[in-house]
Design a protein around this motif. Structure first.
Motif, mmCIF file in Angstrom:
data_model
loop_
_atom_site.group_PDB
_atom_site.id
_atom_site.type_symbol
_atom_site.label_atom_id
_atom_site.label_comp_id
_atom_site.label_asym_id
_atom_site.label_seq_id
_atom_site.Cartn_x
_atom_site.Cartn_y
_atom_site.Cartn_z
ATOM 1 N N PHE A 1 33.458 -22.824 113.263
ATOM 2 C CA PHE A 1 33.505 -21.534 112.574
ATOM 3 C C PHE A 1 32.105 -21.171 112.092
ATOM 4 C CE2 PHE A 1 33.774 -19.350 108.422
ATOM 5 C CZ PHE A 1 34.362 -18.164 108.831
ATOM 6 N N GLY A 2 31.744 -19.895 112.163
ATOM 7 C CA GLY A 2 30.426 -19.467 111.710
ATOM 8 C C GLY A 2 30.418 -18.050 111.170
ATOM 9 N N ILE A 3 29.537 -17.817 110.177
ATOM 10 C CA ILE A 3 29.284 -16.483 109.637
ATOM 11 C C ILE A 3 27.776 -16.236 109.740
ATOM 12 C CG2 ILE A 3 29.439 -14.939 107.653
ATOM 13 C CD1 ILE A 3 31.685 -16.654 106.556
ATOM 14 N N MET A 4 27.385 -15.284 110.569
ATOM 15 C CA MET A 4 25.971 -14.938 110.707
ATOM 16 C C MET A 4 25.606 -13.862 109.673
ATOM 17 S SD MET A 4 25.642 -14.763 114.869
ATOM 18 C CE MET A 4 26.878 -13.458 114.966
ATOM 19 N N TRP A 5 24.455 -14.015 109.020
ATOM 20 C CA TRP A 5 24.025 -13.041 108.013
ATOM 21 C C TRP A 5 22.513 -12.871 108.055
ATOM 22 C CZ3 TRP A 5 20.403 -14.953 104.768
ATOM 23 C CH2 TRP A 5 20.369 -16.343 104.577
ATOM 24 N N THR A 6 22.049 -11.728 107.568
ATOM 25 C CA THR A 6 20.622 -11.474 107.421
ATOM 26 C C THR A 6 20.378 -10.793 106.087
ATOM 27 O OG1 THR A 6 20.785 -9.343 108.542
ATOM 28 C CG2 THR A 6 20.229 -11.248 109.901
ATOM 29 N N ALA A 7 19.213 -11.037 105.518
ATOM 30 C CA ALA A 7 18.833 -10.450 104.231
ATOM 31 C C ALA A 7 17.319 -10.358 104.173
ATOM 32 C CB ALA A 7 19.373 -11.273 103.067
ATOM 33 N N ILE A 8 16.812 -9.548 103.260
ATOM 34 C CA ILE A 8 15.366 -9.397 103.054
ATOM 35 C C ILE A 8 15.070 -9.629 101.579
ATOM 36 C CG2 ILE A 8 13.455 -7.749 103.017
ATOM 37 C CD1 ILE A 8 14.446 -6.537 105.532
ATOM 38 N N ASP A 9 14.055 -10.445 101.307
ATOM 39 C CA ASP A 9 13.646 -10.706 99.932
ATOM 40 C C ASP A 9 12.217 -11.226 99.939
ATOM 41 O OD1 ASP A 9 14.562 -10.739 97.115
ATOM 42 O OD2 ASP A 9 14.010 -12.840 97.252
ATOM 43 N N GLU A 10 11.478 -10.956 98.867
ATOM 44 C CA GLU A 10 10.093 -11.415 98.786
ATOM 45 C C GLU A 10 10.000 -12.883 98.420
ATOM 46 O OE1 GLU A 10 8.185 -10.064 94.806
ATOM 47 O OE2 GLU A 10 9.535 -8.444 95.405
ATOM 48 N N SER A 11 11.118 -13.495 98.017
ATOM 49 C CA SER A 11 11.174 -14.933 97.763
ATOM 50 C C SER A 11 12.176 -15.569 98.717
ATOM 51 C CB SER A 11 11.604 -15.221 96.315
ATOM 52 O OG SER A 11 10.654 -14.735 95.392
ATOM 53 N N PRO A 12 12.011 -16.850 99.051
ATOM 54 C CA PRO A 12 13.007 -17.515 99.905
ATOM 55 C C PRO A 12 14.370 -17.560 99.222
ATOM 56 C CG PRO A 12 10.971 -18.803 99.785
ATOM 57 C CD PRO A 12 10.859 -17.741 98.745
ATOM 58 N N LEU A 13 15.427 -17.398 100.005
ATOM 59 C CA LEU A 13 16.774 -17.464 99.456
ATOM 60 C C LEU A 13 17.161 -18.912 99.166
ATOM 61 C CD1 LEU A 13 18.784 -14.877 101.584
ATOM 62 C CD2 LEU A 13 17.802 -14.593 99.328
ATOM 63 N N ALA A 14 17.900 -19.097 98.081
ATOM 64 C CA ALA A 14 18.366 -20.431 97.692
ATOM 65 C C ALA A 14 19.782 -20.700 98.189
ATOM 66 C CB ALA A 14 18.317 -20.597 96.176
ATOM 67 N N ASN A 15 20.648 -19.681 98.163
ATOM 68 C CA ASN A 15 22.005 -19.865 98.669
ATOM 69 C C ASN A 15 22.660 -18.512 98.907
ATOM 70 O OD1 ASN A 15 23.824 -19.071 96.268
ATOM 71 N ND2 ASN A 15 22.448 -20.568 95.333
ATOM 72 N N VAL A 16 23.706 -18.533 99.712
ATOM 73 C CA VAL A 16 24.542 -17.368 99.982
ATOM 74 C C VAL A 16 25.994 -17.804 99.794
ATOM 75 C CG1 VAL A 16 25.241 -15.628 101.658
ATOM 76 C CG2 VAL A 16 22.882 -16.440 101.632
ATOM 77 N N MET A 17 26.769 -17.026 99.057
ATOM 78 C CA MET A 17 28.170 -17.332 98.821
ATOM 79 C C MET A 17 29.044 -16.238 99.416
ATOM 80 S SD MET A 17 28.229 -18.884 94.947
ATOM 81 C CE MET A 17 29.935 -19.421 95.152
ATOM 82 N N PHE A 18 30.182 -16.661 99.973
ATOM 83 C CA PHE A 18 31.128 -15.729 100.579
ATOM 84 C C PHE A 18 32.479 -15.858 99.871
ATOM 85 C CE2 PHE A 18 28.152 -17.156 103.836
ATOM 86 C CZ PHE A 18 27.648 -15.952 104.297
#
Length: 530
Positions: free
Chosen positions: A327-344
């Motif tokens: 199973f997989g969820i593909m995502w993209t985001a933009i931020d000036e700092s590295p992302l630490a986590n993504v929650m769904f």
């Protein structure tokens, strides 16, 4: 007598070949290696590089995969920064795995701004759940641009007119609220106030807009409740304000803007005590005098702290229906700092809600466009069969900034993320642990535990041991059967039935044929003459 010999010969041959046929039918299935290779984009080109309202903008693409490509999406950045998606399902698989298709959509003059659109990234996924993404960070990334002309879309970002706190002092359990007014040519959709706590952590007061007037002026409240267990006692200061409208335009107000309005409120009595590492040093401690002369002050460029929340861009489940555990969820985001986590946040088949965490390594992320795929094993016992839906996506960067996006507020070009888990229900067969106890001599009394006996080995099959399972076994998850069912015998073939099963089938088939032949012989005998 010759007829009898002929009949017996036929019966022997039928018995022999019938056994071979049954053995072939019950042979173990051939194992096929799973597809673990992600699809690769070969080429992409625009059908037209200039479109008008009502036209179709389309990308012609080719990609290669070991199996079958299921989904391809091209993300284009508009002049206003909003992302527009051209997505499609693949077709036309060839013998070499090369597939071709078109990703298209129609230009809406009311929402597509006039100007140049630039390809931001490409996402591909195949029928086995593997996915890949191409972005400008890849050396072989292919830049595509097209122009939209003649539209009258809203390209003006909303502007904050005023903001004020309903109360400047709150306690745990109280509601802290900001009353705001903002103006926009269309309709304001989202307003968020980010306040910095004494420890440096950011807390958000967010809301949806309401009360649009004829002049475009809208008013609302951004509120949240104070949790005494997580909100430290002290003064909270407004760090920035984010506004977005229904056309996808957004604006941010920060202390760098000359007309920024400073707001502060205090959390009193019962607020959380910050950890020692977050507490500011005590000003009452005098400095220790030294004989070392002070160093000359030097000018060091100190980067401004990141106070901007991550920007959510795209979301795609790797398949509509999952019949295997990948199973997989593909995502993209933009931020000036590295992302630490993504929650769904997921709606489960029984209607309950569950959060899953995609933890990231900030050292492995790069500022700017960030993309990844959350992977899960659907066979771990926590994913029951049924329909699921992604309700919320929460992004957190390494600076502590958080943004939360629901299905009702994320980009309208992102389709509803609904998927189905349909894994086959498997009942595990009992297993016998090998014993390390010494062999029991024949003169000793028999043991009461389970006994293991080796089955005769047939040259055409691997060596398999059969065991008499104990009457009661500990269960975990699905129930465990002490004897394999007929269905499991049929599925496992000779590997499960063993030599005894083959002989039973042969003897049964031979007996039927033999009895039938003798009966026919007796019926055809002529009666004797008297």
């Amino acid at each position: 007598m010759k007829k009898l010999y002929t009949l017996l010969s036929v019966l022997v041959v039928a018995f022999f070949f019938g056994g071979i046929a049954v053995t072939s039918a019950y042979a173990a299935p051939i194992t096929v290696d799973a597809d673990v290779s992600a699809p690769a984009l070969v080429s992409a080109s625009l059908v037209a590089d200039e479109v008008e309202p009502g036209d179709e903008v389309s990308v012609r693409w080719s990609a290669r995969d070991d199996g079958g490509i299921e989904y391809v999406s091209f993300a284009f950045k508009a002049p206003t920064g909003r992302t527009f998606y051209l997505s499609t399902y693949a077709y036309g698989t060839t013998a070499t795995g090369l597939q071709n298709g078109f990703a298209s959509t129609n230009v809406d003059g009311g929402s597509w701004p006039t100007g140049t659109y630039t390809l931001a990234y490409v996402t591909l996924s195949d029928t086995a759940g593997n996915s890949s993404t191409k972005s400008p960070y890849d050396p072989d990334f292919q830049t595509l641009t097209f122009d939209v002309i003649g539209t009258d879309a809203d390209v003006s970002a909303p502007a904050l007119v005023s903001a004020s706190l309903v109360a400047d002092e709150v306690e745990p359990g109280d509601e802290v609220s900001v009353r705001w007014s903002a103006r926009d040519d269309g309709g304001i959709e989202y307003v968020s106030f980010a306040f910095k706590a004494p420890t440096g952590r950011t807390f958000y007061l967010s809301t949806y807009a309401y009360g649009t007037t004829a002049t475009g002026l809208q008013n609302g409240f951004a509120s949240t409740n104070v949790d005494g267990g997580s909100w430290p006692t002290g003064t909270y200061t407004l760090a920035y304000v984010t506004l977005s409208d229904t056309a996808g335009n957004s604006s941010t107000k920060s202390p760098y803007d000359p007309d920024f309005q400073t707001l502060t409120f205090d959390v009193r009595r019962g607020g959380a005590t910050p950890p020692i590492s977050e507490q500011p040093p005590s000003p009452s401690t005098p400095p220790t005098p030294t004989d070392t002369p002070p160093l000359e002050p030097t000018e060091t460029a100190v980067p401004a702290p990141d106070t901007t929340a991550p920007e959510f861009h795209s979301l795609q489940v790797t398949a509509a229906t999952f019949r295997d555990p990948n199973f997989g969820i593909m995502w993209t985001a933009i931020d000036e700092s590295p992302l630490a986590n993504v929650m769904f946040e997921l709606r489960m088949p029984d209607g309950s809600v569950r959060w899953v965490l995609h933890a990231l390594d900030p050292l492995a992320q790069l500022p700017g466009l960030q993309l990844s795929t959350y992977m899960a094993d659907l066979s771990d016992g926590t994913w029951p069969n049924g329909d699921y839906e992604i309700l919320t996506v929460r992004l957190t960067d390494s600076a502590g900034n958080v943004s939360e996006h629901t299905a009702a507020t994320w980009n309208p070009d992102i389709a509803p993320q609904i998927f189905t888990v349909d894994l086959p229900l498997v009942t595990p067969l009992p297993t016998v642990e090998p014993t390390l106890e010494p062999t029991v001599e024949p003169s000793m009394p028999p043991t009461t535990g389970p006994t293991v006996t080796s089955a005769p080995v047939e040259p055409l099959q691997s060596s398999i041991a059969t065991a008499s399972a104990p009457s009661e076994l500990p269960t975990s998850g699905l129930p465990v059967q002490t004897e394999p069912s007929d269905a499991s015998r049929s599925a496992d073939g000779l590997a499960a039935t063993g030599f005894e099963g083959i002989m039973t089938i042969w003897l049964g088939l031979g007996s039927i044929v033999l009895v039938t032949g003798i009966s026919l012989l007796l019926l055809r005998r002529k009666p004797s003459e008297h």
